[in-house]
Design a protein around this motif. Structure first.
Motif, PDB file in Angstrom:
ATOM      1  N   VAL A  66       0.869  -1.170   0.000  1.00  9.80           N
ATOM      2  CA  VAL A  66       0.000   0.000   0.000  1.00  9.80           C
ATOM      3  C   VAL A  66       0.908   1.223   0.000  1.00  9.80           C
ATOM      4  CG1 VAL A  66      -1.725   1.343   1.277  1.00  9.80           C
ATOM      5  CG2 VAL A  66      -1.879  -1.166   1.228  1.00  9.80           C
ATOM      6  N   LEU A  67       0.724   2.118  -0.958  1.00  7.47           N
ATOM      7  CA  LEU A  67       1.448   3.383  -1.034  1.00  7.47           C
ATOM      8  C   LEU A  67       0.617   4.431  -0.296  1.00  7.47           C
ATOM      9  CD1 LEU A  67       3.522   5.480  -2.074  1.00  7.47           C
ATOM     10  CD2 LEU A  67       2.246   5.502  -4.235  1.00  7.47           C
ATOM     11  N   THR A  68       1.233   5.139   0.654  1.00  7.60           N
ATOM     12  CA  THR A  68       0.546   6.160   1.441  1.00  7.60           C
ATOM     13  C   THR A  68       1.198   7.516   1.230  1.00  7.60           C
ATOM     14  OG1 THR A  68      -0.036   4.541   3.144  1.00  7.60           O
ATOM     15  CG2 THR A  68      -0.143   6.868   3.774  1.00  7.60           C
ATOM     16  N   THR A  69       0.373   8.527   0.959  1.00 10.25           N
ATOM     17  CA  THR A  69       0.834   9.917   0.955  1.00 10.25           C
ATOM     18  C   THR A  69       0.036  10.652   2.029  1.00 10.25           C
ATOM     19  OG1 THR A  69      -0.732  10.474  -0.815  1.00 10.25           O
ATOM     20  CG2 THR A  69       1.523  10.005  -1.474  1.00 10.25           C
ATOM     21  N   ARG A  70       0.743  11.389   2.865  1.00 14.60           N
ATOM     22  CA  ARG A  70       0.099  12.200   3.915  1.00 14.60           C
ATOM     23  C   ARG A  70       0.097  13.630   3.402  1.00 14.60           C
ATOM     24  NH1 ARG A  70      -1.894  11.834   8.738  1.00 14.60           N
ATOM     25  NH2 ARG A  70      -1.576  13.474  10.285  1.00 14.60           N
ATOM     26  N   THR A  71      -1.099  14.147   3.086  1.00 16.58           N
ATOM     27  CA  THR A  71      -1.221  15.357   2.286  1.00 16.58           C
ATOM     28  C   THR A  71      -2.346  16.241   2.809  1.00 16.58           C
ATOM     29  OG1 THR A  71      -0.582  13.970   0.411  1.00 16.58           O
ATOM     30  CG2 THR A  71      -1.415  16.141  -0.121  1.00 16.58           C
TER      31      THR A  71
END
Length: 187
Positions: A66-71
Motif C-alpha cells: 500500500v502506497l501512502t501519501t500524507r497530504t
C-alpha cells in the motif's frame, strides 16, 4: 503476516517544490513522520521522484503493498495529485489520483495491490515513488511511505521433528539445520 514500512531515502528528481525549513535534502521532509516538516509545489503540475529504503529480507515472499501519501490542501483550492509506486525500470505498480479537501493532513492510501509472482528482495530494493501534482493544484506533502506485506523465509529445518515445530529447530545433533539436506532419508 508481517509488514515492513519503507520510506524515502534518496531524491531521484524534483521539480519546483518549497521545503518547510528551506535548503535541506528534499526527501528528508517526507520521510520523518513529522507533519511540521513538509514540501509543497510552487508551480502547477510539478513532479518529484524518490528512492526508498532497502530491505534485508532474503528469501522472503513479497505479497502486497500500500502506497501512502500524507497530504493536505493549501490556500489555493483542493489538493490533487497522482501517486505511483514504480519499479527500478519505471513501470507503475500502482497509479492513483487523489483529492484532499482538508487543510489538515490526512493519509491517502492506494488500494492494496499484489506483487507479481517472483518479486524479489532486489526488486523491492529498486522501488521508487513518483508524485505529480495535477489540475493546476497546490499540494502539501508531509509523508510518503510504502507498507509491504511479506512472508518471511523459512528458517530452521523444513519439517516438524518429534512434534517440535520446524521453526524452533536450529540444530540437529550439533549440525546447523542449514547444512542438513535430509534426516533419515527424508527431505
Amino acid at each position: 503476516m508481517p509488514t515492513i514500512i519503507i520510506r524515502p531515502n534518496s531524491t531521484v528528481s524534483v521539480g519546483n517544490f518549497s521545503n518547510s525549513t528551506g535548503g535541506a535534502i528534499f526527501h528528508n521532509f517526507i520521510n520523518d513522520q513529522n507533519d511540521a516538516t513538509f514540501t509543497n509545489n510552487t508551480r502547477a503540475n510539478e513532479v518529484f521522484t524518490v528512492g526508498l529504503d532497502d530491505v534485508s529480507l532474503s528469501g522472503a515472499t513479497f505479497n502486497s503493498f500500500v502506497l501512502t501519501t500524507r497530504t493536505k490542501k493549501g490556500g489555493k483550492g483542493n489538493a490533487e495529485w497522482n501517486a505511483q509506486l514504480q519499479t527500478s525500470g519505471g513501470s507503475a505498480l500502482c497509479n492513483d489520483n487523489f483529492t484532499s479537501t482538508s487543510s489538515s493532513y490526512a493519509d491517502f492510501n492506494s488500494s492494496s495491490t499484489s506483487f507479481s509472482g517472483g518479486f524479489s528482495e532486489s526488486d523491492v530494493n529498486g522501488l521508487k515513488v513518483r508524485i505529480e501534482t495535477i489540475n493546476n493544484r497546490q499540494c502539501f506533502f508531509a509523508e510518503v511511505f510504502v507498507t509491504i506485506d511479506y512472508t518471511a523465509a523459512v528458517s530452521g529445518y523444513g519439517h516438524d521433528v518429534n512434534s517440535v515445530g520446524s521453526s524452533s529447530i536450529g540444530k540437529i545433533n550439533s549440525v546447523a539445520t542449514a547444512s542438513i539436506g535430509k534426516v533419515n532419508s527424508v527431505d
